[in-house]
Design an enzyme around this catalytic site. Structure first.
Site, PDB file in Angstrom:
ATOM      1  N   LYS A 107      -5.835  20.368  15.482  1.00 20.20           N
ATOM      2  CA  LYS A 107      -5.859  19.007  14.726  1.00 20.20           C
ATOM      3  C   LYS A 107      -7.047  18.540  15.661  1.00 20.20           C
ATOM      4  CE  LYS A 107      -1.809  17.733  12.310  1.00 20.20           C
ATOM      5  NZ  LYS A 107      -2.101  17.032  11.021  1.00 20.20           N
ATOM      6  N   TYR A 150       3.722  20.992  21.805  1.00 18.81           N
ATOM      7  CA  TYR A 150       2.768  20.999  21.360  1.00 18.81           C
ATOM      8  C   TYR A 150       2.287  22.323  20.285  1.00 18.81           C
ATOM      9  CZ  TYR A 150       0.535  17.926  16.831  1.00 18.81           C
ATOM     10  OH  TYR A 150      -0.299  17.867  15.878  1.00 18.81           O
TER      11      TYR A 150
END
Length: 257
Positions: free
Chosen positions: A165, A158
């Site tokens: 995020k 990720y």
């Protein structure tokens, strides 16, 4: 008495439509089925051949080109909402981007330019939307954005999007605090792995999805419509006492280590 989940008479904006696999598509479908009207935006002219055929399933909303890095296009989107309705009840931010070179590399090696671009498109654009929406939410409203559990734990592959995020989820809490006195509620929706256009840029996404399916208590992946249904709840009177949360739609994966 009307259902507390009804959005009949509510109006809003859904951003980030790219194709039928977009979370924005699941949100727009569910919002339409709940009775809402909306403007739906897509980021690039090259997406038009994928998004225009989806109009029927979303109740034929107005479709608008809106690159969130183009201030004029973003202002025009909210100006159109003001012109058409004079108000907004909800705004859905379903937008994320990071350059592949930075996304696929180590965090410690990411470029300054790549980090700034990912933060601008994926996080600060939500703040810009909130700024435009605030004066139109005269009777309150709901601002929602999309996140992933990589915001709170280190998820393989990720990479750069994890810190981005995390910043987005933190921004939600601060926005909820600042805008709450005006009746404006703010949430992040943390979805499990979904094969969206943005997710296709993740290295070994299929492996990530297989692990999620096996690890989640419900032992399945979620669909864009699952996210849309959650958005309806959060934007509806049924969710009127909630704000500042990260709402997980991931078949329960986030509870397991």
């Amino acid at each position: 008495m009307p259902s507390p989940f009804s959005l009949q008479g509510k109006v809003g904006i859904v951003t980030g439509l790219a194709n039928e696999n977009s979370i924005a598509f699941g949100c727009a479908q569910a919002l339409h089925d709940a009775g809402a009207e909306m403007l739906v935006s897509y980021a690039s002219p090259r997406h038009e051949r994928f998004v225009m055929p989806l109009a029927k399933d979303m109740g034929y909303p107005e479709m608008h080109l809106c690159d969130v890095q183009d201030d004029e296009q973003l202002e025009a989107l909210f100006a159109r909402a003001r012109e058409r309705w004079g108000r907004l009840d909800f705004v859905i931010h379903s937008i994320a981007f990071a350059p592949l070179a930075d996304l696929h590399g180590r965090i410690v090696d990411c470029s300054r330019e790549g980090f700034q671009l990912a933060m601008d498109v994926s996080c600060h654009s939500f703040l810009r939307m909130a700024r435009h929406a605030e004066p139109l939410m005269t009777d309150g409203g709901t601002l929602l954005c999309m996140s992933y559990q990589g915001a709170e734990r280190a998820v393989d592959h990720y990479g750069l999007m994890g810190p981005v995020k995390a910043a987005l989820e933190s921004a939600c809490r601060y926005l909820a605090t600042e805008l709450g006195p005006k009746g404006i509620r703010v949430h992040a929706v943390s979805a499990g792995p979904i094969p969206t256009r943005a997710a296709s840029g993740l290295k070994d996404f299929d492996e990530l999805a297989r692990h999620s399916e096996a690890h989640a208590p419900l032992q399945r992946l979620v669909k864009v419509r699952d996210v849309g249904n959650a958005v309806v709840y959060l934007a509806s009177p049924a969710g009127s006492s909630t704000t500042g949360t990260t709402h997980y739609i991931d078949a329960g994966e986030h509870i397991r280590y």
